[in-house]
Write a protein that holds these residues in place. Structure first.
Motif, PDB file in Angstrom:
ATOM      1  N   UNK A   1      -2.505  -2.995   6.130  1.00 38.40           N
ATOM      2  CA  UNK A   1      -1.346  -2.360   6.778  1.00 38.40           C
ATOM      3  C   UNK A   1      -0.395  -1.778   5.732  1.00 38.40           C
ATOM      4  N   UNK A   2       0.011  -0.509   5.945  1.00 35.92           N
ATOM      5  CA  UNK A   2       1.044   0.103   5.086  1.00 35.92           C
ATOM      6  C   UNK A   2       2.349   0.275   5.852  1.00 35.92           C
ATOM      7  N   UNK A   3       2.357  -0.146   7.114  1.00 37.28           N
ATOM      8  CA  UNK A   3       3.587  -0.171   7.918  1.00 37.28           C
ATOM      9  C   UNK A   3       3.390  -1.323   8.902  1.00 37.28           C
ATOM     10  N   UNK A   4       4.459  -1.738   9.631  1.00 40.60           N
ATOM     11  CA  UNK A   4       4.262  -2.874  10.538  1.00 40.60           C
ATOM     12  C   UNK A   4       3.205  -2.554  11.608  1.00 40.60           C
ATOM     13  N   UNK A   5       2.248  -3.451  11.740  1.00 39.21           N
ATOM     14  CA  UNK A   5       1.214  -3.276  12.759  1.00 39.21           C
ATOM     15  C   UNK A   5       1.346  -4.472  13.699  1.00 39.21           C
ATOM     16  N   UNK A   6       1.873  -4.219  14.890  1.00 39.74           N
ATOM     17  CA  UNK A   6       2.157  -5.318  15.820  1.00 39.74           C
ATOM     18  C   UNK A   6       1.890  -4.846  17.248  1.00 39.74           C
ATOM     19  N   UNK A   7       2.230  -5.703  18.205  1.00 39.08           N
ATOM     20  CA  UNK A   7       1.932  -5.381  19.604  1.00 39.08           C
ATOM     21  C   UNK A   7       2.560  -4.040  19.984  1.00 39.08           C
ATOM     22  N   UNK A   8       3.812  -3.852  19.553  1.00 37.96           N
ATOM     23  CA  UNK A   8       4.540  -2.628  19.910  1.00 37.96           C
ATOM     24  C   UNK A   8       3.927  -1.372  19.287  1.00 37.96           C
ATOM     25  N   UNK A   9       3.491  -1.515  18.021  1.00 38.34           N
ATOM     26  CA  UNK A   9       2.974  -0.318  17.339  1.00 38.34           C
ATOM     27  C   UNK A   9       1.467  -0.133  17.544  1.00 38.34           C
ATOM     28  N   UNK A  10       0.837  -1.046  18.303  1.00 37.51           N
ATOM     29  CA  UNK A  10      -0.593  -0.885  18.609  1.00 37.51           C
ATOM     30  C   UNK A  10      -1.478  -1.438  17.514  1.00 37.51           C
TER      31      UNK A  10
ATOM     32  N   UNK B   1       2.377   3.769  12.696  1.00 34.91           N
ATOM     33  CA  UNK B   1       1.528   2.621  12.371  1.00 34.91           C
ATOM     34  C   UNK B   1       0.432   3.138  11.446  1.00 34.91           C
ATOM     35  N   UNK B   2       0.451   2.649  10.203  1.00 31.47           N
ATOM     36  CA  UNK B   2      -0.471   3.186   9.192  1.00 31.47           C
ATOM     37  C   UNK B   2      -1.348   2.067   8.643  1.00 31.47           C
ATOM     38  N   UNK B   3      -2.647   2.239   8.756  1.00 34.79           N
ATOM     39  CA  UNK B   3      -3.576   1.272   8.171  1.00 34.79           C
ATOM     40  C   UNK B   3      -4.629   2.005   7.358  1.00 34.79           C
ATOM     41  N   UNK B   4      -5.162   1.314   6.356  1.00 37.67           N
ATOM     42  CA  UNK B   4      -6.298   1.854   5.599  1.00 37.67           C
ATOM     43  C   UNK B   4      -7.491   0.961   5.925  1.00 37.67           C
TER      44      UNK B   4
ATOM     45  N   UNK C   1      -0.591  -7.340  -0.832  1.00 35.33           N
ATOM     46  CA  UNK C   1       0.454  -6.677  -1.612  1.00 35.33           C
ATOM     47  C   UNK C   1       1.819  -7.179  -1.169  1.00 35.33           C
ATOM     48  N   UNK C   2       2.784  -7.093  -2.095  1.00 34.10           N
ATOM     49  CA  UNK C   2       4.169  -7.297  -1.691  1.00 34.10           C
ATOM     50  C   UNK C   2       4.557  -6.117  -0.792  1.00 34.10           C
ATOM     51  N   UNK C   3       5.540  -6.351   0.085  1.00 31.46           N
ATOM     52  CA  UNK C   3       5.972  -5.278   0.999  1.00 31.46           C
ATOM     53  C   UNK C   3       6.361  -4.023   0.209  1.00 31.46           C
ATOM     54  N   UNK C   4       7.045  -4.214  -0.926  1.00 26.81           N
ATOM     55  CA  UNK C   4       7.519  -3.053  -1.716  1.00 26.81           C
ATOM     56  C   UNK C   4       6.337  -2.202  -2.178  1.00 26.81           C
ATOM     57  N   UNK C   5       5.264  -2.865  -2.589  1.00 28.61           N
ATOM     58  CA  UNK C   5       4.097  -2.105  -3.072  1.00 28.61           C
ATOM     59  C   UNK C   5       3.449  -1.332  -1.918  1.00 28.61           C
ATOM     60  N   UNK C   6       3.397  -1.981  -0.753  1.00 25.42           N
ATOM     61  CA  UNK C   6       2.830  -1.294   0.431  1.00 25.42           C
ATOM     62  C   UNK C   6       3.691  -0.084   0.782  1.00 25.42           C
ATOM     63  N   UNK C   7       5.029  -0.240   0.665  1.00 24.49           N
ATOM     64  CA  UNK C   7       5.933   0.879   0.994  1.00 24.49           C
ATOM     65  C   UNK C   7       5.772   2.016  -0.013  1.00 24.49           C
ATOM     66  N   UNK C   8       5.525   1.669  -1.277  1.00 27.43           N
ATOM     67  CA  UNK C   8       5.294   2.710  -2.290  1.00 27.43           C
ATOM     68  C   UNK C   8       4.013   3.488  -1.956  1.00 27.43           C
ATOM     69  N   UNK C   9       2.976   2.779  -1.549  1.00 31.32           N
ATOM     70  CA  UNK C   9       1.719   3.461  -1.196  1.00 31.32           C
ATOM     71  C   UNK C   9       1.935   4.364   0.022  1.00 31.32           C
ATOM     72  N   UNK C  10       2.713   3.867   0.974  1.00 30.86           N
ATOM     73  CA  UNK C  10       3.009   4.677   2.154  1.00 30.86           C
ATOM     74  C   UNK C  10       3.729   5.972   1.734  1.00 30.86           C
ATOM     75  N   UNK C  11       4.709   5.825   0.814  1.00 36.33           N
ATOM     76  CA  UNK C  11       5.457   7.018   0.355  1.00 36.33           C
ATOM     77  C   UNK C  11       4.506   8.010  -0.305  1.00 36.33           C
ATOM     78  N   UNK C  12       3.576   7.479  -1.114  1.00 34.07           N
ATOM     79  CA  UNK C  12       2.599   8.376  -1.776  1.00 34.07           C
ATOM     80  C   UNK C  12       1.787   9.133  -0.746  1.00 34.07           C
TER      81      UNK C  12
END
Ligand SMILES: O=C(O)CCC(=O)C(=O)O
Length: 286
Positions: A138-147, A218-221, A33-44
């Motif tokens: 990933x619906x938010x950044x998933x990296x070393x810092x966020x686990x 950190x949000x993943x599906x 997904x484009x980042x914007x679409x992932x952010x929309x899903x996160x908002x939902x």
């Protein structure tokens, strides 16, 4: 280690990527997904969380975000049915695809929640099949810092290994299942993902994740896909068909929910959880 975003061919994995998955047991980052679409899903998701923290459900809202969330939350079912994801999954397990479960894995900001290193197939009663793959979006950044998730390259070539239950309150797994193998830091590949990117991993892959020390959730599906040849060897379980046909009859089919938390879907969710719990407890005793 940073991996280049996979350049898909017409939305599909190339032969080279499929070979890499077979050899490593995982593949990432795959842009879905484009980042914007992932952010929309996160908002939902966050609107659902807010609304249903005030409305009474048979279980707290957090319980419905895990396990077969796709049975009660249309947002999750729609992600699991997304053709952009199914085109990737098809290259791995074939044209006939069922969803065994789709769930959120959320670590709140500055949280010490972790996922112990484990193999998914240990408790799922499906044996050591390669006809199962997990897609983690990933619906938010998933990296070393966020686990972010960590993979041990090639570890899917093992059988199911012995696991302990830590029952740690920090664990996002039901019993804190942990593989009884020491894993050095340099064996861990950090699967860093931007919102909208995805990883896929084999059911025997040793994987887990560390705490979230970042200032964001950190949000993943995680979507557990199987092909209809998979046999649940302990008791007949449920699955949501999403592509192709199933003429094997190994699973009780259900459809994506039309409405969020309808009475009918809550009843189904309870039945699926009971059936999956039965499988987990039988597997645990073996
Ligand atoms: O989200 C995580 O950190 C772990 C997820 C996981 O273990 C899985 O999807 O199988």
């Amino acid at each position: 280690m940073k991996f280049e975003t996979k350049q898909l061919s017409d939305g599909k994995l190339t032969t080279q990527m499929i070979d890499q998955y077979k050899s490593d047991g995982f593949l990432y980052p795959i842009k879905i997904l484009e980042i914007e679409e992932a952010c929309t899903l996160r908002k939902e998701l966050e609107l659902i969380e807010e609304k249903y923290s005030k409305i009474e459900l048979p279980k707290p809202i957090d319980a419905y975000k895990r396990g077969p969330a796709n049975a009660v939350i249309p947002l999750v079912a729609n992600i699991a049915k997304d053709d952009r994801i199914l085109d990737i999954v098809e290259s791995i397990i074939g044209t006939n695809i069922l969803v065994w479960a789709a769930e959120f894995f959320i670590k709140e900001k500055k949280s010490d929640n972790i996922v112990e290193m484990h193999q998914d197939l240990t408790y799922w009663g499906m044996g050591e099949t390669s006809a199962q793959v997990t897609a983690w979006l990933a619906l938010s950044p998933s990296n070393k810092e966020s686990g972010c998730m960590e993979f041990v390259k090639g570890s899917h070539k093992n059988k199911i290994l012995p696991h302990n239950n830590t029952y740690s309150s920090k664990s996002l797994l039901s019993r804190g299942q942990e593989v009884q193998v020491a894993i050095a830091n340099d064996q861990r590949i950090l699967a860093e993902l931007q919102p909208g990117q995805m990883s896929i991993h084999h059911g025997l892959m040793i994987h887990g994740s560390g705490p979230n020390i970042s200032n964001d959730r950190r949000i993943g599906v995680a979507i557990r896909y199987i092909n209809p040849d998979v046999v649940q060897n302990t008791s007949k379980s449920y699955a949501m068909p999403v592509r192709g046909i199933d003429n094997r009859g190994n699973f009780i089919h259900y459809s994506a929910p039309k409405e969020i938390f309808s009475n009918e879907s809550l009843k189904l969710h309870k039945e699926i959880c009971e059936s999956q719990q039965k499988i987990f407890s039988i597997e645990k005793r073996n």
